[in-house]
Design an enzyme around this catalytic site. Structure first.
Site, PDB file in Angstrom:
ATOM      1  N   LEU A 187    -102.249 -71.540  12.321  1.00  0.00           N
ATOM      2  CA  LEU A 187    -101.292 -72.639  12.202  1.00  0.00           C
ATOM      3  C   LEU A 187    -101.977 -73.995  12.265  1.00  0.00           C
ATOM      4  O   LEU A 187    -101.454 -74.985  11.758  1.00  0.00           O
ATOM      5  CB  LEU A 187    -100.237 -72.549  13.311  1.00  0.00           C
ATOM      6  CG  LEU A 187     -99.325 -71.325  13.292  1.00  0.00           C
ATOM      7  CD1 LEU A 187     -98.429 -71.306  14.521  1.00  0.00           C
ATOM      8  CD2 LEU A 187     -98.481 -71.305  12.025  1.00  0.00           C
TER       9      LEU A 187
ATOM     10  N   SER B 267    -105.936 -76.140  13.894  1.00  0.00           N
ATOM     11  CA  SER B 267    -107.164 -76.050  14.678  1.00  0.00           C
ATOM     12  C   SER B 267    -107.510 -77.412  15.239  1.00  0.00           C
ATOM     13  O   SER B 267    -107.071 -78.445  14.725  1.00  0.00           O
ATOM     14  CB  SER B 267    -108.321 -75.525  13.819  1.00  0.00           C
ATOM     15  OG  SER B 267    -108.611 -76.425  12.769  1.00  0.00           O
ATOM     16  N   GLY B 268    -108.288 -77.401  16.301  1.00  0.00           N
ATOM     17  CA  GLY B 268    -108.724 -78.634  16.935  1.00  0.00           C
ATOM     18  C   GLY B 268    -110.175 -78.533  17.345  1.00  0.00           C
ATOM     19  O   GLY B 268    -110.909 -77.639  16.902  1.00  0.00           O
ATOM     20  N   GLY B 269    -110.600 -79.439  18.195  1.00  0.00           N
ATOM     21  CA  GLY B 269    -111.990 -79.462  18.595  1.00  0.00           C
ATOM     22  C   GLY B 269    -112.392 -78.303  19.475  1.00  0.00           C
ATOM     23  O   GLY B 269    -113.565 -77.940  19.532  1.00  0.00           O
ATOM     24  N   PHE B 270    -111.421 -77.686  20.176  1.00  0.00           N
ATOM     25  CA  PHE B 270    -111.765 -76.653  21.150  1.00  0.00           C
ATOM     26  C   PHE B 270    -111.206 -75.279  20.814  1.00  0.00           C
ATOM     27  O   PHE B 270    -111.428 -74.333  21.561  1.00  0.00           O
ATOM     28  CB  PHE B 270    -111.282 -77.063  22.542  1.00  0.00           C
ATOM     29  CG  PHE B 270    -111.798 -78.398  22.981  1.00  0.00           C
ATOM     30  CD1 PHE B 270    -113.152 -78.621  23.131  1.00  0.00           C
ATOM     31  CD2 PHE B 270    -110.922 -79.442  23.220  1.00  0.00           C
ATOM     32  CE1 PHE B 270    -113.632 -79.853  23.528  1.00  0.00           C
ATOM     33  CE2 PHE B 270    -111.387 -80.675  23.620  1.00  0.00           C
ATOM     34  CZ  PHE B 270    -112.757 -80.885  23.774  1.00  0.00           C
TER      35      PHE B 270
ATOM     36  N   LYS C 283    -108.176 -72.809  18.157  1.00  0.00           N
ATOM     37  CA  LYS C 283    -107.215 -72.676  17.074  1.00  0.00           C
ATOM     38  C   LYS C 283    -105.856 -72.247  17.617  1.00  0.00           C
ATOM     39  O   LYS C 283    -105.746 -71.720  18.713  1.00  0.00           O
ATOM     40  CB  LYS C 283    -107.704 -71.646  16.049  1.00  0.00           C
ATOM     41  CG  LYS C 283    -109.027 -72.002  15.390  1.00  0.00           C
ATOM     42  CD  LYS C 283    -109.449 -70.927  14.411  1.00  0.00           C
ATOM     43  CE  LYS C 283    -110.757 -71.292  13.728  1.00  0.00           C
ATOM     44  NZ  LYS C 283    -111.186 -70.243  12.769  1.00  0.00           N
ATOM     45  N   VAL C 284    -104.841 -72.485  16.800  1.00  0.00           N
ATOM     46  CA  VAL C 284    -103.493 -72.013  17.108  1.00  0.00           C
ATOM     47  C   VAL C 284    -103.099 -71.029  16.016  1.00  0.00           C
ATOM     48  O   VAL C 284    -103.191 -71.349  14.831  1.00  0.00           O
ATOM     49  CB  VAL C 284    -102.479 -73.170  17.178  1.00  0.00           C
ATOM     50  CG1 VAL C 284    -101.085 -72.634  17.489  1.00  0.00           C
ATOM     51  CG2 VAL C 284    -102.899 -74.190  18.220  1.00  0.00           C
TER      52      VAL C 284
ATOM     53  N   ASP D 216    -101.251 -88.829  25.058  1.00  0.00           N
ATOM     54  CA  ASP D 216    -101.733 -88.453  23.720  1.00  0.00           C
ATOM     55  C   ASP D 216    -100.565 -88.267  22.766  1.00  0.00           C
ATOM     56  O   ASP D 216    -100.499 -87.286  22.018  1.00  0.00           O
ATOM     57  CB  ASP D 216    -102.565 -87.169  23.796  1.00  0.00           C
ATOM     58  CG  ASP D 216    -103.377 -86.920  22.527  1.00  0.00           C
ATOM     59  OD1 ASP D 216    -103.627 -87.900  21.789  1.00  0.00           O
ATOM     60  OD2 ASP D 216    -103.756 -85.762  22.274  1.00  0.00           O
TER      61      ASP D 216
END
Length: 706
Positions: free
Chosen positions: A17, A19-22, A24-25, A132
């Site tokens: 769905l 992804s980020g720096g740390f 995934k979803v 954030d």
């Protein structure tokens, strides 16, 4: 060994769905209830010194249970990963809604902003600051309810004293950060959140950022100046509110308390924003608990309730929330009769952090003042699945009438009408900016039927005849139909009807009209079933070319002895090709079994077919009916813009470097069956939301498909 062994037997992991720096979803299925969930998978090695952020997020999610905050279901920690199972918001990102309409009418923006203010007011009341706030962290449910996510950067202070506590960590996204954070000064979390909400409100109303520049230093100067463009189409009240929220001096900035009372926020609403949670940690739905008690083997419903109240955020908690979601959507609450003895968690699943949370529903406190009242709790379109009598004998179903404090579900038709009244109003409202609604064309009266979700093969998997998942997703879910599927849902032998009587029927010929298939064991076929064996030899001889294996066998059987009742023994009508015929029969049955157990796949030369796109705000419709033409246009645009892309069938994975980092977007060509047009389904996988908006708009404009 599976990549996510700890999830085996509990969840089936599907598409990515985001992804980020740390981490995934991923979209996943809760196997016991067949409900969709989102699983945030975080790699500990990538976290490094930011490891405490996960613990901070978990503490926040356990304690911040609110109708506009995404719910935590299950938390698993292993040696190298964190798995955070959460409520799945099938409506996608809030920004997809903005991309679809370019900017929102004030009534639409007010609907969403009231929900955001409600969530933040509750967060602040519990001593937290989000820090954030940005479009990427706002999700939508299928009925357009806003959910706040990602508390990884939140700060915790003493409850009720957030306005007295100074913070000094500079965090968040630069475009949404308050001036005091950019200057490196100490700040108060509640005041910084109000500034970020002002940026979000401007984004909803205008479709752009108030402070934006490709050069970061210039953008910082714009933020510190506090000067922004006010379009003429903004109302005086909205301009007044934006100025109050985007005050450079924090002390002059409007407070959340005054924001809740502002005239713009309450325009045309009969009641002010209800920011308190509607959930009570001491209330457990008895219908759900009763079903769970039978499955888990508890002596009574009360014992089950006490166990759920421990809020361990394990698979039991996840199951409770999943069943509660089914009940809220008018679906049947059902679990297998007996818990599988082999359904035990792997050892590392036991390493779960436990803490109480606020939850449970007080739905009767919702605001029911009208279509525009954001606190009302629209029910789901989804209706109850049809459960066969045979399945009901093997399953636990809630047998108590709705006498509990939980709101009794309405009838499926009433549920659908209630929800769609507002959803359709929002999605069909023409934009002043573009002159068109998100759908842009009239609705079709075609009916929609959900398909089965993917087969779930594990010890904890419910039987195949279980309840279908009626959730509606943007990804490949129940409402997505694919062309070229060869499966048939009829059970048992099939009878071909619809062929003119009196016509010679040969097994080697095909009827001119498409035959109607119906199950041989339906009530209307009782007599046919009795006569079937008696006509088996006749079928073989009718319409057969001379010398064929069947006709030869029939001729041979005519010379054999007859039984007492005049029938030919079955063994006598078989030929010496029996071993081959048995082998062929087994092969055919094997193929049918594989087809039944395998999800429908689209043909390689055809895009995926979407039957219903009413609530898919991330789908753009083209004017073309030729998917190949649209694919070639997108290829040309990517080549002209020198964008890196990978093409897999009808799905593009494109990346582009921006001043804010790498932008990754997925564009999939689909066929919109309802409109007989080709569409493009968008998904932001990585990068800034506004860069995603710009990239999508640029690609769609250059391809000339809108």
């Amino acid at each position: 060994m599976s990549k996510y062994e700890v999830l085996q037997g509990f969840y089936a992991v599907h598409d990515e769905l985001g992804s980020g720096g740390f981490g995934k979803v991923r979209l996943a299925t809760h196997l016991l209830t067949n409900q969709k969930v989102a699983i945030k998978i975080i790699d500990k090695k990538q976290l490094g010194h930011d490891l405490p952020r996960v613990q901070t997020e978990m503490d926040a999610l356990r304690n911040l249970s609110h109708q506009n905050i995404c719910r935590l279901y299950h938390y698993i920690e292993t040696e190298d990963k964190f798995f955070i199972v959460m409520e799945y918001c099938s409506g996608g990102e809030m920004f997809d809604y903005i991309v679809r309409k370019e900017r929102l009418e004030e009534s639409e923006a007010r609907h969403f902003f009231r929900q955001l203010v409600s969530a933040i007011a509750f967060v602040h009341s519990q001593g937290y600051a989000h820090r954030d706030l940005k479009p990427e962290n706002l999700l939508l449910t299928e009925d357009l309810h806003l959910k706040l996510i990602d508390f990884g950067l939140c700060a915790k202070t003493e409850k009720g004293r957030i306005d007295k506590h100074n913070l000094d960590t500079c965090c968040g996204s630069p475009a949404y950060a308050a001036p005091e954070l950019i200057q490196g000064l100490q700040y108060k979390g509640n005041e910084a959140d109000v500034w970020s909400m002002g940026i979000l409100l401007y984004t909803l109303l205008v479709g752009a950022l108030p402070f934006e520049d490709d050069n970061m230093q210039i953008m910082y100067k714009k933020i510190q100046s506090g000067c922004f463009y006010e379009p003429e189409f903004l109302s005086p009240l909205s301009k007044q509110l934006l100025r109050a929220m985007l005050q450079v001096v924090p002390e002059r900035r409007i407070s959340v308390k005054k924001l809740l009372e502002h005239d713009w926020l309450n325009h045309k609403y009969t009641q002010p924003v209800k920011w308190n949670t509607i959930y009570d940690k001491n209330f457990i739905d008895r219908d759900v608990a009763r079903v769970m008690s039978k499955y888990y083997g508890f002596e009574s419903t009360d014992k089950m309730i006490e166990k759920i109240k421990e809020w361990n955020f394990d698979y039991m908690t996840s199951t409770y929330y999943a069943l509660l979601h089914r009940k809220r959507n008018g679906m049947e609450i059902i679990l297998p009769m007996v818990r599988n003895s082999t359904n035990t968690a792997p050892p590392n699943v036991q390493n779960i952090l436990c803490s109480p949370t606020i939850h449970a529903s007080l739905e009767n406190n919702l605001d029911k003042s009208g279509l525009e009242d954001d606190d009302s709790d629209p029910s789901s379109i989804s209706s109850s699945s049809d459960i066969s009598a045979r399945l009901k004998k093997n399953c636990v179903v809630s047998d108590e009438s709705s006498s509990s404090r939980f709101v009794k579900p309405m009838s499926p038709a009433a549920e659908k009408d209630k929800k769609m009244s507002y959803v359709n109003a929002m999605l069909t409202m023409p934009s002043q900016f573009t002159g068109r609604s998100p759908l842009r064309i009239p609705e079709s009266p075609m009916s929609v039927r959900s398909s089965d979700s993917a087969s779930l093969g594990s010890a904890a998997t419910p039987s195949r005849g279980g309840v279908k998942d009626n959730d509606k997703e943007n990804a490949s879910t129940g409402k997505n139909y694919r062309m070229g599927a060869s499966t048939c849902k009829s059970r048992g032998p099939l009878k071909i009807t619809g062929v003119e009587e009196g016509t010679m029927k040969s097994v080697y010929t095909t009827p001119n009209t498409r035959p109607t298939l119906r199950g041989l064991f339906s009530p209307g076929n009782a007599e046919h079933k009795k006569r079937q064996r008696a006509r088996s030899s006749d079928r073989a001889s009718i319409g057969m070319p001379p010398g064929s294996p069947v006709s030869i066998g029939s001729a041979h059987s005519a010379n054999n002895e007859l039984l007492a009742d005049g029938r030919t023994p079955r063994s006598r009508i078989k030929t010496n090709r029996l071993p081959q015929r048995v082998f062929t029969s087994l092969e055919r049955k094997k193929e049918k079994l594989i087809t039944l157990l395998t999800p429908r796949k689209m043909q390689r030369d055809s895009p995926q077919v979407l039957k219903d796109v009413k609530n898919m705000v991330n789908v753009s419709m083209t004017a073309s009916q030729d998917p190949e033409e649209v694919r070639n246009l997108l290829k040309k645009v990517f080549d002209d813009e020198r964008m890196r892309y990978e093409l897999n069938g009808w799905k593009f994975l494109a990346t582009q470097e921006t001043v804010h980092g790498w932008m990754t977007v997925e564009l999939e060509i689909v066929r919109l069956q309802m409109f007989d047009k080709v569409g493009i389904r968008r998904k932001r996988l990585k990068g800034d939301a506004f860069m995603y908006k710009k990239v999508c708009e640029k690609i769609l404009q250059m391809a000339k498909i809108e």
